[in-house]
Design a protein around this motif. Structure first.
Motif, PDB file in Angstrom:
ATOM      1  N   ILE A   1      16.033  11.143  -8.868  1.00 16.46           N
ATOM      2  CA  ILE A   1      17.429  11.253  -8.457  1.00 16.46           C
ATOM      3  C   ILE A   1      18.228  11.719  -9.663  1.00 16.46           C
ATOM      4  N   ASN A   2      18.790  12.896  -9.537  1.00 12.47           N
ATOM      5  CA  ASN A   2      19.579  13.490 -10.621  1.00 12.47           C
ATOM      6  C   ASN A   2      21.017  13.028 -10.486  1.00 12.47           C
ATOM      7  N   LEU A   3      21.487  12.270 -11.478  1.00 11.14           N
ATOM      8  CA  LEU A   3      22.849  11.749 -11.447  1.00 11.14           C
ATOM      9  C   LEU A   3      23.859  12.773 -11.924  1.00 11.14           C
ATOM     10  N   SER A   4      23.392  13.851 -12.523  1.00 13.36           N
ATOM     11  CA  SER A   4      24.280  14.925 -12.967  1.00 13.36           C
ATOM     12  C   SER A   4      24.163  16.106 -12.002  1.00 13.36           C
ATOM     13  N   ASP A   5      25.042  17.090 -12.172  1.00 14.51           N
ATOM     14  CA  ASP A   5      24.960  18.280 -11.326  1.00 14.51           C
ATOM     15  C   ASP A   5      24.231  19.418 -12.037  1.00 14.51           C
ATOM     16  N   GLY A   6      23.558  19.094 -13.157  1.00 14.19           N
ATOM     17  CA  GLY A   6      22.786  20.099 -13.881  1.00 14.19           C
ATOM     18  C   GLY A   6      21.348  20.137 -13.404  1.00 14.19           C
ATOM     19  N   ALA A   7      20.591  21.078 -13.933  1.00 10.53           N
ATOM     20  CA  ALA A   7      19.188  21.227 -13.558  1.00 10.53           C
ATOM     21  C   ALA A   7      18.332  20.198 -14.290  1.00 10.53           C
ATOM     22  N   LEU A   8      17.247  19.779 -13.654  1.00  6.40           N
ATOM     23  CA  LEU A   8      16.283  18.909 -14.307  1.00  6.40           C
ATOM     24  C   LEU A   8      15.474  19.718 -15.313  1.00  6.40           C
ATOM     25  N   ASP A   9      15.086  19.087 -16.413  1.00  2.00           N
ATOM     26  CA  ASP A   9      14.297  19.841 -17.379  1.00  2.00           C
ATOM     27  C   ASP A   9      12.855  19.987 -16.888  1.00  2.00           C
ATOM     28  N   ASP A  10      12.099  20.799 -17.603  1.00  2.00           N
ATOM     29  CA  ASP A  10      10.779  21.191 -17.127  1.00  2.00           C
ATOM     30  C   ASP A  10       9.817  20.009 -16.988  1.00  2.00           C
ATOM     31  N   ALA A  11       9.880  19.054 -17.918  1.00  2.00           N
ATOM     32  CA  ALA A  11       8.943  17.931 -17.885  1.00  2.00           C
ATOM     33  C   ALA A  11       9.164  17.081 -16.642  1.00  2.00           C
ATOM     34  N   ILE A  12      10.417  16.772 -16.351  1.00  2.00           N
ATOM     35  CA  ILE A  12      10.720  15.956 -15.172  1.00  2.00           C
ATOM     36  C   ILE A  12      10.380  16.716 -13.906  1.00  2.00           C
ATOM     37  N   THR A  13      10.672  18.000 -13.874  1.00  2.00           N
ATOM     38  CA  THR A  13      10.336  18.824 -12.708  1.00  2.00           C
ATOM     39  C   THR A  13       8.832  18.853 -12.486  1.00  2.00           C
ATOM     40  N   TYR A  14       8.064  19.002 -13.567  1.00  2.00           N
ATOM     41  CA  TYR A  14       6.602  19.039 -13.459  1.00  2.00           C
ATOM     42  C   TYR A  14       6.079  17.752 -12.818  1.00  2.00           C
TER      43      TYR A  14
ATOM     44  N   ARG B   1       0.823  -1.217   0.000  1.00  2.00           N
ATOM     45  CA  ARG B   1       0.000   0.000   0.000  1.00  2.00           C
ATOM     46  C   ARG B   1       0.852   1.261   0.000  1.00  2.00           C
ATOM     47  N   LYS B   2       2.080   1.171   0.518  1.00  3.26           N
ATOM     48  CA  LYS B   2       3.031   2.265   0.363  1.00  3.26           C
ATOM     49  C   LYS B   2       3.999   1.849  -0.734  1.00  3.26           C
ATOM     50  N   ARG B   3       4.055   2.671  -1.766  1.00  3.26           N
ATOM     51  CA  ARG B   3       4.862   2.298  -2.931  1.00  3.26           C
ATOM     52  C   ARG B   3       5.297   3.555  -3.664  1.00  3.26           C
ATOM     53  N   GLY B   4       6.360   3.446  -4.430  1.00  4.29           N
ATOM     54  CA  GLY B   4       6.842   4.617  -5.144  1.00  4.29           C
ATOM     55  C   GLY B   4       7.739   4.264  -6.306  1.00  4.29           C
ATOM     56  N   ILE B   5       7.787   5.172  -7.290  1.00  3.83           N
ATOM     57  CA  ILE B   5       8.719   5.074  -8.407  1.00  3.83           C
ATOM     58  C   ILE B   5       9.887   6.003  -8.122  1.00  3.83           C
ATOM     59  N   ILE B   6      11.092   5.509  -8.339  1.00  2.00           N
ATOM     60  CA  ILE B   6      12.295   6.326  -8.246  1.00  2.00           C
ATOM     61  C   ILE B   6      12.900   6.393  -9.642  1.00  2.00           C
ATOM     62  N   PHE B   7      12.921   7.593 -10.200  1.00  2.00           N
ATOM     63  CA  PHE B   7      13.424   7.808 -11.551  1.00  2.00           C
ATOM     64  C   PHE B   7      14.867   8.272 -11.477  1.00  2.00           C
ATOM     65  N   LEU B   8      15.776   7.511 -12.067  1.00  2.60           N
ATOM     66  CA  LEU B   8      17.191   7.845 -12.087  1.00  2.60           C
ATOM     67  C   LEU B   8      17.547   8.383 -13.457  1.00  2.60           C
ATOM     68  N   THR B   9      18.057   9.606 -13.503  1.00  3.95           N
ATOM     69  CA  THR B   9      18.221  10.287 -14.780  1.00  3.95           C
ATOM     70  C   THR B   9      19.401  11.245 -14.750  1.00  3.95           C
ATOM     71  N   ALA B  10      19.853  11.613 -15.955  1.00  8.96           N
ATOM     72  CA  ALA B  10      20.864  12.670 -16.073  1.00  8.96           C
ATOM     73  C   ALA B  10      20.215  14.042 -16.133  1.00  8.96           C
ATOM     74  N   GLY B  11      18.889  14.076 -16.019  1.00  5.39           N
ATOM     75  CA  GLY B  11      18.196  15.345 -15.880  1.00  5.39           C
ATOM     76  C   GLY B  11      17.482  15.847 -17.105  1.00  5.39           C
ATOM     77  N   LYS B  12      17.652  15.179 -18.261  1.00  5.86           N
ATOM     78  CA  LYS B  12      17.050  15.681 -19.497  1.00  5.86           C
ATOM     79  C   LYS B  12      16.161  14.606 -20.119  1.00  5.86           C
ATOM     80  N   SER B  13      14.966  15.020 -20.542  1.00  6.09           N
ATOM     81  CA  SER B  13      14.123  14.098 -21.299  1.00  6.09           C
ATOM     82  C   SER B  13      14.390  14.323 -22.778  1.00  6.09           C
ATOM     83  N   THR B  14      14.235  13.274 -23.568  1.00  9.18           N
ATOM     84  CA  THR B  14      14.494  13.392 -25.000  1.00  9.18           C
ATOM     85  C   THR B  14      13.243  13.882 -25.718  1.00  9.18           C
TER      86      THR B  14
END
Length: 705
Positions: free
Chosen positions: A618-631, A579-592
């Motif tokens: 979880i952002n694997l880079s030190d850059g900003a996440l793009d707008d879609a991922i942030t949203y 009942r407690k569950r979650g998705i953890i998205f590991l990314t370099a911060g940019k969607s294609t």
């Protein structure tokens, strides 16, 4: 594909002969329901028989969490009985749980236009519509009014006197400090006394404020005792901090409390007209607030709060709020002098505000106590609640786990629970998410209770629910439990396989291993690669992933990442898990480009929210996440993390587990006749919390015999 053609087909009722007479939908609510109650009904036909079978399959698919399948078979049922109201209602529910809220509203509105559903369905539509307009979009500031209170007497016996501060807990209960009776009381969400604590052997000496420290321990200021009392999380006494005096580590009349991210404790010291500072071990460090070349000095400091390690202090004499760094250096003014009249307690509220109690006087000279919201960026002050013109003195206001304001009224001897005005009008949003009838006549309901803003309502008990069948009370009701108390979660890692991830392979290994190790075998992990096509990489105990390697991933790197389908696949996997569950998205911060071609950002966010699945990034880079991922992250219940942040990322699991869950399981014994498992069995639930309530109705099928 959304089959909207069904919405414009004229409604009809099919009889056993070829003639198809028109029947007004205002005259009946559901032909399907009527014919399923009586197989020999004159209105029954071959069309109704086909529809019954499809409808039963759709209901069963829905309760299994197979929402796409349930949509398909409900639409098939509508092809046999076009415009059938009960099927439209269920089709809307399946669309809603699938994240397609626009389609859900179309089905429900069509049923409403035909006289179906009444106030219950209309309220559901209104709530879903409201949720699609966020407060951020409209800069909305909610007004609060009393929805209930905790009385100070019970049948003539005193419960408490002169409440001054409250500390809500994550399970919906709360601590209340009583200045007059020198005690700390623990109340349930329903206002029942769970425990009362009078402190050490010599007792509390006029307690005034209480906070929970980052260590989990409690801290109480004792105004007449000139000291702080350190308590265990359960309220048992540990030791005192500070003593009477004017030197560092000493106090005269300590009042309100706050803590910074380093564990330092800040106390407004009314007798010494300053703020005293202690370290996390209770050792006095320094004090501040005297006149300097840039600060006039305090008149009388009262409320205090810390946000982002900036210390905010309210002044009762000067009527302003001032900012200091954590070393006591003056930064500037948040709220100008004479804006406030007699401010008292101040607490952090939400992401960007404070709440503070004060007094206002109208043109006729009549005073009343109020609660203000103060914007932490601009200093704008907005009244959100008031006590009316009855004699009162509000000393503190704080947000609880259920989105209410808990306000202590010292003069009126009352602890008020205040809710948003629209919450009282619209009530609670109650949904029977699943009916488990495998052991019929024993039936288990999974019931989710939320407010209109999607906040989970926690802390409810058996007494908060009434279960009925066709509006008659059921037998042997047993409250099984609440998911909010679960201390484990199932996790799905969705791993970005875009070309940019090639340079972050070691960071990926580090993140998965650290998180898997932090789970301590509490929960399972599923891994999905988000490439050109989403790939299920594997699933199993968290212990299997403490030595994870990116080299074992089967999906290749890709120029295009189907992130929408990968997240959808991840959510599908979690629907029937813990009942407690979650998705953890590991990314370099940019969607294609073309990452969201099949499902829109809002559909993905709705799908996660409507099934209580958090999304953390979880952002694997030190850059900003793009707008879609942030949203997606900001419009679900997860958070952003940087892989190499100083405190590590292992606490992402604690953050997921600590998310409130308003899901409850209740078992009862049904007295309904099943017709060998072919009869649709209705069930209703009403939920009450103080002066608020909510209701849902649904149905199910017993196993075929």
């Amino acid at each position: 594909m959304k089959r909207l053609l069904l919405l414009i087909i004229p409604a009809a009722v099919f009889s056993a002969c070829s003639k198809k007479p028109e029947v007004s939908y205002v005259e009946r609510k559901s032909v399907l329901e009527d014919t399923m109650k009586d197989e020999k009904s004159s209105s029954r036909s071959a069309y109704a028989g086909f529809a019954e079978n499809e409808f039963r399959l759709g209901v069963q698919s829905y309760y299994r969490g197979q929402f796409n399948e349930s949509i398909r078979v409900f639409e098939q049922a509508l092809s046999h009985l076009p415009g059938e109201n009960m099927v439209l209602d269920w089709l809307g529910k399946a669309y809603y749980r699938s994240g397609e809220e626009g389609s859900a509203l179309q089905q429900w509105n069509y049923a409403i236009s035909q006289g179906y559903g009444g106030i219950l369905l209309q309220n559901r539509v209104e709530i879903v519509k409201d949720r699609r307009i966020t407060e951020k979009q409209y800069g909305y500031m909610q007004s609060y009014t009393e929805s209930g209170s905790i009385p100070f007497t019970n049948k003539g016996s005193l419960i408490y006197s002169q409440p001054v501060a409250a500390l809500p807990l994550s399970d919906g209960s709360l601590y209340v400090l009583a200045y007059g009776t020198n005690e700390l009381l623990h109340f349930s969400v329903n206002g029942d006394v769970l425990e009362r604590n009078r402190g050490p052997l010599n007792g509390f000496d006029r307690p005034l404020d209480i906070i929970r420290l980052s260590s989990g321990k409690l801290l109480v200021s004792e105004m007449a005792g000139d000291r702080l009392a350190l308590l265990e999380p359960d309220g048992s006494f540990i030791r005192y901090i500070g003593k009477t005096g004017i030197n560092v580590g000493e106090m005269v009349g300590p009042q309100y409390l706050a803590e910074d991210s380093y564990g330092n404790i800040y106390v407004t010291d009314g007798g010494n007209n300053r703020v005293d500072v202690f370290d996390s071990e209770g050792k006095g460090l320094f004090y501040f607030g005297a006149q300097t070349s840039v600060f006039e000095g305090f008149g009388l400091p009262t409320g205090i709060a810390v946000r982002n390690d900036i210390v905010y202090v309210a002044d009762r004499i000067r009527g302003g709020i001032y900012m200091f760094d954590r070393f006591g250096n003056y930064i500037g003014v948040l709220v100008r002098d004479e804006t406030l009249r007699k401010p008292e307690g101040m607490k952090v509220w939400g992401d960007d505000s404070f709440v503070i109690t004060d007094v206002v006087t109208n043109e006729e000279g009549i005073s009343k106590s109020v609660v203000y919201a103060v914007d932490a960026a601009s200093g704008a002050v907005h009244q959100i609640a008031s006590s009316g013109h009855a004699p009162s003195k509000l000393t503190s206001a704080v947000s609880d786990a259920n989105g209410n304001l808990i306000v202590t009224d010292f003069m009126a001897n009352e602890v008020c629970i205040m809710s948003g005005v629209d919450e009282l009008v619209g009530g609670l949003f109650v949904q029977i998410e699943r009916v488990i009838a495998d052991s019929f006549p024993k039936v288990i309901l999974e019931i989710r209770v939320e407010n209109r803003k999607r906040q989970q309502i926690v802390g409810l008990q058996k007494a908060n629910f009434i279960i009925t069948e066709q509006h008659h009370a059921v037998n042997d009701v047993n409250f099984i439990g609440a998911a909010n108390y679960n201390d484990f979660a199932d996790i799905t890692f969705v791993i970005d396989r875009s070309m940019s991830m090639k340079q972050y392979e070691e960071q990926l290994n580090h993140a998965v291993r650290e998180i898997a190790a932090s789970m301590g075998a509490k929960g399972n992990i599923t891994v999905i690669s988000a490439g050109g096509e989403p790939v299920l990489e594997g699933s199993g105990s968290s212990e299997n992933y403490v030595s994870f390697s990116y080299k074992n991933l089967k999906a290749p790197y890709s120029e295009v990442v189907s992130l929408d389908r990968a997240l959808r696949l991840g959510a599908n996997d979690l629907i029937n898990r813990e009942r407690k569950r979650g998705i953890i998205f590991l990314t370099a911060g940019k969607s294609t480009q073309n990452s969201f071609t099949k499902y829109s950002l809002s559909d993905i966010a709705n799908y996660l929210n409507n099934n209580s699945i958090s999304l953390s990034t979880i952002n694997l880079s030190d850059g900003a996440l793009d707008d879609a991922i942030t949203y997606l992250t900001e419009n679900t219940t997860g958070k952003h993390y940087y892989v190499y942040r100083p405190e590590g990322i292992s606490e992402v699991i604690d953050d997921i587990v600590s998310l409130p869950s308003g899901l409850y399981q209740i078992e009862y014994t049904s007295s309904m006749l099943t017709d060998y498992g072919r009869r649709y069995l209705p069930v209703e639930v009403e939920t009450y919390l103080l002066n608020r309530s909510g209701r849902d109705e649904t149905g199910y099928f017993a196993p075929l015999e």
